[in-house]
Design a protein around this motif. Structure first.
Motif, PDB file in Angstrom:
ATOM      1  N   GLY A   3       0.799  -1.213   0.000  1.00  0.00           N
ATOM      2  CA  GLY A   3       0.000   0.000   0.000  1.00  0.00           C
ATOM      3  C   GLY A   3       0.828   1.257   0.000  1.00  0.00           C
ATOM      4  N   VAL A   4       2.030   1.183   0.593  1.00  0.00           N
ATOM      5  CA  VAL A   4       2.930   2.336   0.615  1.00  0.00           C
ATOM      6  C   VAL A   4       4.184   1.947  -0.156  1.00  0.00           C
ATOM      7  N   PRO A   5       4.312   2.396  -1.417  1.00  0.00           N
ATOM      8  CA  PRO A   5       5.450   1.982  -2.243  1.00  0.00           C
ATOM      9  C   PRO A   5       6.731   2.721  -1.845  1.00  0.00           C
ATOM     10  N   TYR A   6       7.357   2.258  -0.784  1.00  0.00           N
ATOM     11  CA  TYR A   6       8.563   2.920  -0.299  1.00  0.00           C
ATOM     12  C   TYR A   6       9.648   2.961  -1.367  1.00  0.00           C
ATOM     13  N   CYS A   7       9.656   1.963  -2.244  1.00  0.00           N
ATOM     14  CA  CYS A   7      10.681   1.925  -3.296  1.00  0.00           C
ATOM     15  C   CYS A   7      10.580   3.153  -4.184  1.00  0.00           C
ATOM     16  N   ILE A  18       7.754   2.068  -9.782  1.00  0.00           N
ATOM     17  CA  ILE A  18       8.393   0.759  -9.656  1.00  0.00           C
ATOM     18  C   ILE A  18       7.398  -0.383  -9.453  1.00  0.00           C
ATOM     19  N   PRO A  19       6.475  -0.318  -8.483  1.00  0.00           N
ATOM     20  CA  PRO A  19       5.560  -1.461  -8.318  1.00  0.00           C
ATOM     21  C   PRO A  19       4.740  -1.753  -9.566  1.00  0.00           C
ATOM     22  N   ASP A  20       4.386  -0.701 -10.304  1.00  0.00           N
ATOM     23  CA  ASP A  20       3.553  -0.899 -11.495  1.00  0.00           C
ATOM     24  C   ASP A  20       4.313  -1.599 -12.605  1.00  0.00           C
ATOM     25  N   LEU A  30       6.956  -3.441 -12.178  1.00  0.00           N
ATOM     26  CA  LEU A  30       7.250  -4.799 -11.708  1.00  0.00           C
ATOM     27  C   LEU A  30       6.049  -5.717 -11.956  1.00  0.00           C
ATOM     28  N   ARG A  31       4.851  -5.203 -11.692  1.00  0.00           N
ATOM     29  CA  ARG A  31       3.643  -6.001 -11.929  1.00  0.00           C
ATOM     30  C   ARG A  31       3.520  -6.354 -13.411  1.00  0.00           C
ATOM     31  N   LEU A  32       3.750  -5.377 -14.283  1.00  0.00           N
ATOM     32  CA  LEU A  32       3.668  -5.645 -15.717  1.00  0.00           C
ATOM     33  C   LEU A  32       4.725  -6.663 -16.147  1.00  0.00           C
ATOM     34  N   THR A  33       5.923  -6.563 -15.581  1.00  0.00           N
ATOM     35  CA  THR A  33       6.972  -7.536 -15.898  1.00  0.00           C
ATOM     36  C   THR A  33       6.573  -8.927 -15.440  1.00  0.00           C
ATOM     37  N   ALA A  34       6.006  -9.027 -14.232  1.00  0.00           N
ATOM     38  CA  ALA A  34       5.575 -10.319 -13.703  1.00  0.00           C
ATOM     39  C   ALA A  34       4.522 -10.955 -14.595  1.00  0.00           C
ATOM     40  N   GLU A  35       3.721 -10.122 -15.258  1.00  0.00           N
ATOM     41  CA  GLU A  35       2.674 -10.619 -16.159  1.00  0.00           C
ATOM     42  C   GLU A  35       3.197 -10.860 -17.570  1.00  0.00           C
ATOM     43  N   GLY A  36       4.483 -10.614 -17.786  1.00  0.00           N
ATOM     44  CA  GLY A  36       5.065 -10.824 -19.102  1.00  0.00           C
ATOM     45  C   GLY A  36       4.800  -9.694 -20.084  1.00  0.00           C
ATOM     46  N   ARG A  37       4.302  -8.571 -19.610  1.00  0.00           N
ATOM     47  CA  ARG A  37       3.966  -7.433 -20.466  1.00  0.00           C
ATOM     48  C   ARG A  37       5.172  -6.467 -20.496  1.00  0.00           C
ATOM     49  N   LEU A  38       6.238  -6.949 -21.087  1.00  0.00           N
ATOM     50  CA  LEU A  38       7.505  -6.240 -20.997  1.00  0.00           C
ATOM     51  C   LEU A  38       7.502  -4.911 -21.743  1.00  0.00           C
ATOM     52  N   ARG A  39       6.802  -4.852 -22.868  1.00  0.00           N
ATOM     53  CA  ARG A  39       6.796  -3.587 -23.613  1.00  0.00           C
ATOM     54  C   ARG A  39       6.084  -2.497 -22.810  1.00  0.00           C
TER      55      ARG A  39
END
Length: 478
Positions: A51-55, A65-67, A69-78
């Motif tokens: 909830g608090v993206p300290y990064c 960064i969290p967003d 990272l989420r897209l990368t985890a889903e394979g949506r690299l572009r």
């Protein structure tokens, strides 16, 4: 699609210990291949989406960064690349050289829980490298021509970032730099094993293709005064960085074999480009077979000791006046250096240099930490009776950098400076004491991180755009 494999070079827990001269290029490649995590997606999926993206908060650029990272985890690299690129002009460079352990990764919620931080920097590097390989990196988005030009003094990270944003605003952009290649410390100050030079050169080529004009080998004050440049352009940006080495006052300091860190690193990087470097070829700036002592505890010192290992030094020692907990450099870099065979001599400072005309050793003394200084760090003080000697054929001074005397060098006596020699700017507009002359990066904040220089370049471009637009509107109204 490129294979989504991440390889980590610099994981201290994984590195087999080897001593200086035994560690060669093939050993580094073998280490890199042996210790790899499976995929970028798997590493990115460790992000807790807290909830608090300290990064992001602790990233100077406030990258999403969290967003991504989420897209990368889903394979949506572009899409991950597009989001990363939206806040940074050099994400693959930051992914390689940012001290993530002090910034985003050091403030990762998973790190707080004791499970090890998400390797944010490596993912950032990976998705942008993939973007280059796949052709997703687009040309500079040049805005409609405004009929105004900007001059930028300094082709380092702050100057390059500002140049790109100002070109996107539609200005004609000219970058002046005294070196023969653009990039500043990215090109000549950071070793190639941390930042491959083709990575920097392709960024600069992209800017050139976007219409940004580079004037290399151009020293302001020699080829033209600052006032001359003010007459050529509607606004100027000074982004020279700080390159004056801090000195040591000790007997024997003038001996041959005692060199500045930047001279040493520049020689190594020039050899990497294939340049003729007489001071390297004659052995003056080559650590091969030598007993090397590096004085200092910052990131530049770590670059020097790790370069010396790769050049085949007989031994490499780092002499630092504080302890490990109080060193200014990255703890990750220190761990890497230790695993590569560097010996750290903590709480120690040089007193004199032996050998007469050519250095043969360092006479040092033990230090202890006393009361905190003005910054809150405990100040080092002499520990009586703690004298000792170190063998040394090459001593590298890496005690940090200070600003050059720009008013004198540029022939601009009206250019205001602080008591530290950095340029004085208005905190709201980033303009110096000279109308239409702005400043950003280390020449304002002092020696700092590349990511802060990029942030300053982004911010100053917006301020310069606002100032020039207001000036153009006023001229039309008149």
């Amino acid at each position: 699609m490129a294979e989504t494999m991440l390889k980590f070079v610099g994981t201290a827990q994984a590195y087999p210990s080897k001593r200086g001269a035994e560690l060669r290029a093939e050993d580094f490649r073998e280490i890199a291949d042996r210790y790899a995590v499976p995929t970028a997606e798997e590493q990115a999926s460790r992000c807790s989406q807290c909830g608090v993206p300290y990064c992001s908060v602790h990233c100077p650029l406030h990258n999403h960064i969290p967003d991504w990272l989420r897209l990368t985890a889903e394979g949506r690299l572009r899409e991950a690349y597009a989001l990363s690129n939206s806040t940074s002009t050099m994400p693959e460079i930051c992914g390689r050289i940012c001290p993530q352990d002090r910034l985003c990764e050091g403030n990762c919620v998973i790190e707080f829980s004791g499970h090890g931080a998400v390797t944010i920097g490596s993912v950032e590097k990976f998705i942008t490298d993939t973007a280059w390989e796949e052709g997703w990196v687009e040309p500079v988005a040049v805005g409609p021509a405004r009929g105004q030009s900007v001059g930028i003094v300094g082709a380092g990270p702050a100057g390059l970032a500002a140049a790109e944003y100002l070109r996107e605003y539609g200005y004609e952009v000219h970058v002046y730099d005294r070196h023969d290649r653009a990039g500043g410390l990215l090109t000549y100050g950071i070793p190639g094993f941390k930042l491959e030079k083709q990575i920097v050169m392709r960024r600069i080529e992209r800017l050139e293709q976007g219409g940004i004009v580079f004037h290399l080998g151009f020293a302001v004050g020699r080829e033209a005064s600052l006032d001359d440049l003010r007459k050529r352009h509607d606004a100027l940006l000074i982004a020279t960085g700080v390159y004056k080495a801090r000195g040591i006052q000790a007997p024997g300091i003038g001996a041959t074999g005692i060199v500045e860190a930047l001279d040493y690193l520049t020689a190594s990087n020039r050899k990497g480009f294939g340049d003729a470097v007489p001071a390297f070829d004659d052995g003056s700036l080559d650590a091969n077979g030598k007993h090397v002592v590096v004085i200092g505890g910052g990131d530049t010192a770590m670059d020097c000791v790790r370069t010396a290992v790769r050049q085949g030094a007989a031994s490499v020692k780092c002499l630092y006046r504080r302890d490990r907990a109080n060193m200014p450099g990255s703890q990750r870099e220190t761990a890497n250096a230790e695993e590569e065979g560097v010996e750290f001599v903590w709480l120690s400072a040089p007193e004199a240099f032996d050998g007469g005309d050519r250095v043969s050793g360092v006479r040092a003394t033990r230090m202890r930490l006393g009361a905190p200084d003005a910054s809150g760090r405990r100040a080092p003080e002499l520990d009586p009776g703690g004298a000792f000697q170190l063998q040394a054929d090459l001593v590298i001074k890496a005690l940090g950098f200070e600003p050059e005397d720009l008013p004198r060098l540029f022939g601009a006596e009206g250019l205001g400076v602080t008591r530290w020699g950095t340029l004085r700017t208005d905190g709201r507009t980033m303009m110096t004491s000279l109308d239409g002359v702005f400043a950003a990066g280390d020449i304002v904040r002092g020696a700092s991180l590349v990511v802060w220089a990029i942030r300053d370049g982004r911010d100053v471009a917006a301020h310069m755009h606002a100032w020039m637009r207001a000036r153009a509107d006023a001229a039309r109204a008149a």
